[in-house]
Each structure stands twice: as C-alpha cells, then as structure tokens.
Motif scaffolding. Structure first.
Motif, PDB file in Angstrom:
ATOM      1  N   GLY A   1     -20.150  33.971  19.248  1.00 38.76           N
ATOM      2  CA  GLY A   1     -21.082  34.266  20.336  1.00 38.76           C
ATOM      3  C   GLY A   1     -22.234  35.112  19.833  1.00 38.76           C
ATOM      4  O   GLY A   1     -23.396  34.879  20.167  1.00 38.76           O
TER       5      GLY A   1
ATOM      6  N   ASN B   1     -24.560  33.078  17.802  1.00 40.04           N
ATOM      7  CA  ASN B   1     -25.365  32.250  18.690  1.00 40.04           C
ATOM      8  C   ASN B   1     -26.451  33.061  19.391  1.00 40.04           C
ATOM      9  O   ASN B   1     -27.580  32.604  19.560  1.00 40.04           O
ATOM     10  CB  ASN B   1     -24.468  31.572  19.723  1.00 40.04           C
ATOM     11  CG  ASN B   1     -23.987  30.214  19.239  1.00 40.04           C
ATOM     12  OD1 ASN B   1     -24.798  29.352  18.877  1.00 40.04           O
ATOM     13  ND2 ASN B   1     -22.688  30.032  19.196  1.00 40.04           N
TER      14      ASN B   1
ATOM     15  N   VAL C   1     -16.414  26.234  23.104  1.00 39.65           N
ATOM     16  CA  VAL C   1     -17.827  25.943  22.854  1.00 39.65           C
ATOM     17  C   VAL C   1     -18.215  24.625  23.513  1.00 39.65           C
ATOM     18  O   VAL C   1     -19.269  24.507  24.153  1.00 39.65           O
ATOM     19  CB  VAL C   1     -18.128  25.909  21.336  1.00 39.65           C
ATOM     20  CG1 VAL C   1     -19.508  25.321  21.082  1.00 39.65           C
ATOM     21  CG2 VAL C   1     -18.024  27.309  20.760  1.00 39.65           C
TER      22      VAL C   1
ATOM     23  N   SER D   1     -21.158  24.421  26.201  1.00 40.17           N
ATOM     24  CA  SER D   1     -22.438  23.947  25.669  1.00 40.17           C
ATOM     25  C   SER D   1     -23.273  23.241  26.746  1.00 40.17           C
ATOM     26  O   SER D   1     -24.492  23.364  26.751  1.00 40.17           O
ATOM     27  CB  SER D   1     -22.211  23.029  24.475  1.00 40.17           C
ATOM     28  OG  SER D   1     -21.581  21.851  24.911  1.00 40.17           O
TER      29      SER D   1
ATOM     30  N   VAL E   1     -24.973  25.917  28.956  1.00 39.77           N
ATOM     31  CA  VAL E   1     -25.934  26.666  28.138  1.00 39.77           C
ATOM     32  C   VAL E   1     -27.194  25.836  27.910  1.00 39.77           C
ATOM     33  O   VAL E   1     -28.318  26.332  28.032  1.00 39.77           O
ATOM     34  CB  VAL E   1     -25.315  27.107  26.803  1.00 39.77           C
ATOM     35  CG1 VAL E   1     -26.394  27.576  25.831  1.00 39.77           C
ATOM     36  CG2 VAL E   1     -24.309  28.222  27.038  1.00 39.77           C
TER      37      VAL E   1
ATOM     38  N   SER F   1     -30.930  26.866  29.084  1.00 33.23           N
ATOM     39  CA  SER F   1     -32.054  27.046  28.166  1.00 33.23           C
ATOM     40  C   SER F   1     -33.189  26.083  28.486  1.00 33.23           C
ATOM     41  O   SER F   1     -34.352  26.391  28.256  1.00 33.23           O
ATOM     42  CB  SER F   1     -31.599  26.898  26.713  1.00 33.23           C
ATOM     43  OG  SER F   1     -31.308  25.553  26.435  1.00 33.23           O
TER      44      SER F   1
ATOM     45  N   TYR G   1     -32.752  25.151  23.073  1.00 30.98           N
ATOM     46  CA  TYR G   1     -31.641  25.829  22.420  1.00 30.98           C
ATOM     47  C   TYR G   1     -30.291  25.217  22.807  1.00 30.98           C
ATOM     48  O   TYR G   1     -30.013  24.957  23.977  1.00 30.98           O
ATOM     49  CB  TYR G   1     -31.652  27.302  22.813  1.00 30.98           C
ATOM     50  CG  TYR G   1     -30.489  28.069  22.275  1.00 30.98           C
ATOM     51  CD1 TYR G   1     -30.455  28.442  20.930  1.00 30.98           C
ATOM     52  CD2 TYR G   1     -29.422  28.410  23.090  1.00 30.98           C
ATOM     53  CE1 TYR G   1     -29.390  29.133  20.429  1.00 30.98           C
ATOM     54  CE2 TYR G   1     -28.348  29.097  22.587  1.00 30.98           C
ATOM     55  CZ  TYR G   1     -28.329  29.463  21.252  1.00 30.98           C
ATOM     56  OH  TYR G   1     -27.272  30.140  20.756  1.00 30.98           O
ATOM     57  N   THR G   2     -29.443  24.970  21.811  1.00 30.41           N
ATOM     58  CA  THR G   2     -28.086  24.500  22.097  1.00 30.41           C
ATOM     59  C   THR G   2     -27.084  25.406  21.382  1.00 30.41           C
ATOM     60  O   THR G   2     -27.395  25.978  20.338  1.00 30.41           O
ATOM     61  CB  THR G   2     -27.846  23.060  21.609  1.00 30.41           C
ATOM     62  OG1 THR G   2     -28.223  22.991  20.234  1.00 30.41           O
ATOM     63  CG2 THR G   2     -28.632  22.049  22.420  1.00 30.41           C
ATOM     64  N   LEU G   3     -25.904  25.504  21.969  1.00 24.62           N
ATOM     65  CA  LEU G   3     -24.848  26.350  21.423  1.00 24.62           C
ATOM     66  C   LEU G   3     -24.318  25.745  20.128  1.00 24.62           C
ATOM     67  O   LEU G   3     -24.109  24.542  20.031  1.00 24.62           O
ATOM     68  CB  LEU G   3     -23.720  26.435  22.451  1.00 24.62           C
ATOM     69  CG  LEU G   3     -22.984  27.749  22.594  1.00 24.62           C
ATOM     70  CD1 LEU G   3     -23.954  28.897  22.812  1.00 24.62           C
ATOM     71  CD2 LEU G   3     -22.016  27.653  23.755  1.00 24.62           C
ATOM     72  N   GLN G   4     -24.128  26.605  19.138  1.00 27.79           N
ATOM     73  CA  GLN G   4     -23.598  26.118  17.868  1.00 27.79           C
ATOM     74  C   GLN G   4     -22.077  26.282  17.856  1.00 27.79           C
ATOM     75  O   GLN G   4     -21.573  27.365  18.169  1.00 27.79           O
ATOM     76  CB  GLN G   4     -24.217  26.934  16.734  1.00 27.79           C
ATOM     77  CG  GLN G   4     -24.068  26.242  15.400  1.00 27.79           C
ATOM     78  CD  GLN G   4     -24.795  27.019  14.325  1.00 27.79           C
ATOM     79  OE1 GLN G   4     -24.756  28.247  14.288  1.00 27.79           O
ATOM     80  NE2 GLN G   4     -25.471  26.317  13.454  1.00 27.79           N
TER      81      GLN G   4
END
Lengths: 228, 343
Positions: free
Chosen positions: B87, B90, B286, B290, B293, B297, B304-307
């Motif tokens: 987190g 990210n 995640v 995602s 998120v 965004s 932006y995307t969650l890794q």
C-alpha cells in the motif's frame, strides 16, 4: 570385547543398582545375564549401551572407554551394537522393511546397499516374505524377529538383547535363542539378559547372575544347577 | 572357546546360506563391523535430505486441514505487513504521479524586461539540479489570475498590471535539503524579488511516508516473531507425536542432526506454504481493490492503477517465510529433541 571394571551405578534416587561389578566378555562369546527383576540386569545393559553412565568404575567396549565417550560420540558408538528389546520397539507407522532399514539410514548407507542388507537380515530371521507388511499385523514372535533383524542389519560386532523372549511361549523362545546362537556362530559377541533359566540351561553357555546389584555367579551351569 | 558348527534353524530359508557366507562364518573371532565409505556417506546424506524434504511435504498434505490452518495463521500474519508495504509503495507511486511535485516559484523584479527574464530562464535550464523551467509573463499571469480566481472585476479597476513575471522551477532533486539550497541560491540572484518554496507539503509527505515505512517495519518484525512462535508450537507437537520414532532412531545410533532433519524440513514447509498463501491473500485483496481505485483515480483525471504484488513479493514472502519456519523449527528441536533420550 566387553570389560566392566569395578562398576557401580547409583541412581539419583539413591538406589544402588550395581555394586562393584567386574566382568569380561571375550570377542565371539555368547553370554547370558540372569537375575531376578531389580537385580541390576537392565542397569548393566543400559550402561553397556551408553544410555546410562556408571557412577564408579570403567567400562570398555570394543576398545572404547565409555566413561570418555562424549555425548556427540554416543550415536557412533551405538552403531557398533545391535540392541534387541523386550518390547521390540518397532514403529507401527512403517513397513517391516523400513523398520529394519532404520539403522542403515541412520548410518548413511546407500540405497542399493540398504535394500540388499535389509533383505539379507530379514532372510536370516525368516521374514523376507513379510517385508512389506506393517509390523502391527505380525505375531509376537515375528515382531521380535523383526526387532532382531533390525539389530543385526548393520552387522554389529556386539548383539545385546534385553529379555528377548519375555512374552513368548517356550517353542518360540527356543527359536529366538537359536537365532542368537546362529549369529554368535558367525562371530558376533552376544549378550542376552533373560530370566528364563530353563532355556538358558539348555543353551549350555556362560551365565552371569546378578543379585541385588552384585555379580554372584559366573560360569557354565550344568542342567542340575539350573534346576536348583 | 570352540564354537559349535553353524546350524540352520528350521524357519530360516535357503537363501540364508548365501548371507551366511557373506559374513564369513569361518572366522568366529571377529564380527564384521559395517563400514561405509565417504562417497557413499555423502550420497546418502544428500539422499536423506531429499527424502526428508519429500517426506515433510507428504506429512504436510497428509493432514491437510491441520496443516492448512497453521499455514493460514502464518499467511495472515505475513499478509498484514506485506499489504501495508505494498500500500505504501502504491501511495508513493500515486503521489509521484501528481502535479503537486515540489515546485519553486521565482518572482522576478517588476522592472525586468521579458528578454532578460527569458535569458535568466535559459541559464537556469542549463543548471544540473533544475529539471524544467516555465516562464510566465506578467500578462499571462494576469490572464490566469482572472480566470482562476474570479477576481477579474477587482483587477480591471487597476490601471496597470500589478503582477510580476514568474519562473516556475521543477527541481530534479526533491529532497527537502537540496530544495532549500536551490531556493537559497535563487534568492541571491539580482533579478529575483522573491522565492516561494512549498516546503510544508513536501515535508509532510516525506514524514508521512517515513511514518508508514516504520509502522510497517515494526509490524513486520512483530508478526515475524509471531510466525516463529506458531511454528515452534506446531513442531513441538510433531516432536511429541513422533517420540517413539526419535527414541528408536537414537537407540540405533541416530545423531541429533539425523533426528532433527525431518522437523526442520517440516518447519520450512509450513513457512513456505504460509508465505505462498500470504502472497495469494495480498494478490486477491489488490484484485478486489483495483476496480474501485481505478474508478476513483479516473474522477481525478488520472490513469493511476493499483500495482499488485509481483514476483518480487512472491519470492520475498515464500523465501522469508520459509526461513522463519526453519528458525521456528530449529528453536523447537533445540529445546525438545535433546530432552528425548532413551531411559
């Protein structure tokens, strides 16, 4: 091969299990150890197998002074001994073959050699056809023979047995004793603790008798003496 | 002492003749002690390791529910700090993408001509620690001000443009100290009236990140200890269950190392599967997050995307957890195996 020199053992409880015991067993001998329960037979075997250490005196086994044996050396010392227990101490979570193979695995024997030796040992005790079975399904006499196979699989110089015929009928007991005699005949030094005096008398071997921790007899008894 | 001739007992089969000759019955004086060569021993040592590794896997899956629960306890303990760490990574990535990167506003003196201002901007562009310089003329500034603040009417009342020319600097180094140093250098220039550096925001972000990092490190250390204790306890139970086997192995000459080995592999096994499950937990979390998120965004106009936890997390979690498991198992065997001695 085995020398006890003035050996005494006093347990922490204050009980004197052995008092000034001296004895000598030659290489290739077969000797019986007898006495009432509590006479010190088990203690003597425990000292011999480095399970216990003597309070006084020294023990020499195959030229090795057990008093000087460090803790880390004990496993290597025990590999020269074959030990047969009254309750045979077999593991019921594995086959007869794997039970017998344990001493070889412990000693680091190659897989091929291991199979060959285990089968040879099982063959000697006449149980080759039961190698894949679980020892729990075997009879008492068979279980004891598996225990013997395990004791001899590493070709030990000394075979020690603690009441190996304790729970067996006379016929089976005689067979087991004969098995020990067979191993002795090929050069193994054998020490058998037993209270089966009649059977011992029939074997016509040297007998050591313990009483209250002291060695009171050492010799080859005649049949009449044993009957007394 | 004369030995009686070798006699076959009735239950012994024919094959024993061969065995008997192997042990050389003609030499009654010396029993043949088993000797094993070094090479054989090495092979067998490796073999035993391999066997124990396979055996520990077999034991692990032989009791899937019990093993699974232990692994899950480990997984949850490890997933927490791993998720926090991820987190944090990210979050750092998210703020790095923002336009709110440290920026230095350089207000020039009112009497500076546009040419001189442009020339100054060029010299700044040539400097190593400056990534980008944007020149905003007083007219542009006025226009922007009127649009943005809705103060057009108030400004319209003025007969001349009160705004100075501004250079917007984007520094290469975002460390608070180097930013401060750069701002100080700019202030020394004769052309510059004032330098504004939004340090509070930069510092707060740095402090916040540091706080998060320490928090996750502390949590990780605490939970790693928890994992070790879980494994110690589990292995202790294993040892109790296999007491008989340990006794027999010791009686037939098994060294402590030999007796220890299966338990160490079991500990390794628990740790490894715990780590694997922890990675899966994080990956699932995640995956679940995602979607929201990305939606969030996009409302900010960001792509932006969650890794997710990549192979580095997989490697770190499995290897790290396996080592923790091994440590736990080692602590358990060190305490309990010596205590099991034949009596």
């Amino acid at each position: 091969m085995i020398t006890f020199d003035n050996v005494s053992k006093r347990y922490e409880s204050g009980q004197d299990a052995l008092m000034r015991v001296s004895l000598e067993i030659e290489r290739g001998d077969m000797v019986f150890l007898t006495g009432h329960s509590g006479a010190g037979k088990s203690t003597l075997l425990k000292l011999l197998t480095a399970i216990e250490r003597p309070t006084r005196g020294s023990i020499l086994v195959a030229g090795q002074n057990l008093n000087r044996l460090r803790r880390g050396q004990i496993p290597y010392f025990r590999r020269n001994l074959g030990i047969v227990f009254q309750n045979h101490q077999l593991l019921f979570d594995r086959s007869v073959f794997d039970n017998v193979a344990l001493p070889l695995q412990v000693a680091g024997c190659s897989r091929r050699e291991l199979g060959r030796r285990v089968r040879a040992a099982l063959d000697k005790v006449g149980l080759l056809h039961k190698e894949k079975q679980n020892p729990i399904v075997l009879s008492g006499g068979e279980q004891q023979r598996v225990g013997i196979a395990r004791a001899v699989v590493n070709k030990p110089a000394i075979l020690v047995a603690d009441e190996p015929t304790g729970n067996l009928d006379p016929q089976l007991s005689a067979e087991i004793m004969q098995l020990f005699a067979d191993f002795n005949a090929v050069g193994v030094t054998v020490l058998v603790a037993s209270h089966d005096l009649e059977l011992i008398a029939r074997m016509k071997r040297r007998v050591l008798t313990l009483q209250a921790g002291q060695l009171i007899y050492d010799g080859v008894p005649s049949r009449e003496a044993a009957a007394l | 002492m004369k030995q009686p001739p070798y006699k076959k007992s009735p239950q012994i089969s024919r094959k024993s003749q061969r065995v008997a000759t192997e042990v050389k019955p003609q030499r009654p004086t010396g029993a043949v002690t088993a000797r094993t060569g070094m090479g054989d021993r090495w092979h067998s040592w490796l073999g035993h390791h391999r066997e124990m590794a396979v055996e520990s896997l077999r034991r692990f899956f032989a009791t899937p529910i019990a093993s699974g629960m232990t692994a899950l306890v480990i997984a949850i303990a490890l997933a927490l700090p791993a998720a926090l760490q991820l987190g944090l990574a990210n979050f750092q990535r998210a703020v790095a993408g923002w336009d709110g990167q440290p920026q230095i506003s350089v207000f020039l003196h009112m009497d500076i001509t546009e040419d001189r201002a442009e020339a100054f901007a060029d010299t700044l562009r040539a400097e190593l620690d400056v990534a980008e310089v944007t020149y905003i003329s007083p007219e542009e500034a006025l226009l922007e001000f009127q649009q943005a603040a809705g103060l057009g009417d108030a400004l319209a009342g003025l007969d001349s443009n009160p705004l100075p020319a501004v250079l917007l600097l984007r520094p290469r180094d975002t460390e608070a100290e180097s930013l401060e140093a750069l701002a100080e250098r700019l202030r020394e220039s004769a052309l510059v009236d004032a330098v504004v550096l939004d340090m509070a925001w930069v510092q707060r972000l740095a402090r916040l990140t540091e706080l998060g990092r320490r928090l996750s490190a502390g949590l990780a250390a605490l939970l790693a200890l928890g994992v070790v204790l879980v494994v110690v306890n589990t292995i202790r139970l294993h040892i109790e269950n296999r007491r008989e086997e340990i006794l027999v192995a010791k009686l037939v000459g098994g060294t402590d190392a030999f007796v220890r080995r299966p338990f160490l592999y079991s500990g390794l096994c628990y740790g490894f599967f715990g780590g694997l499950l922890a990675w899966l937990l994080v990956a699932v979390a995640v995956a679940l997050l995602s979607g929201p998120v990305a939606g969030l965004s996009s409302t900010y106009g960001s792509g932006y995307t969650l890794q997710g936890p990549g192979y580095r997390y997989l490697l770190g979690l499995t290897v790290g957890a396996a080592l923790l498991g091994l440590t736990g198992a080692w602590l358990a065997v060190a305490r309990h195996i010596q205590a099991i001695e034949p009596r």
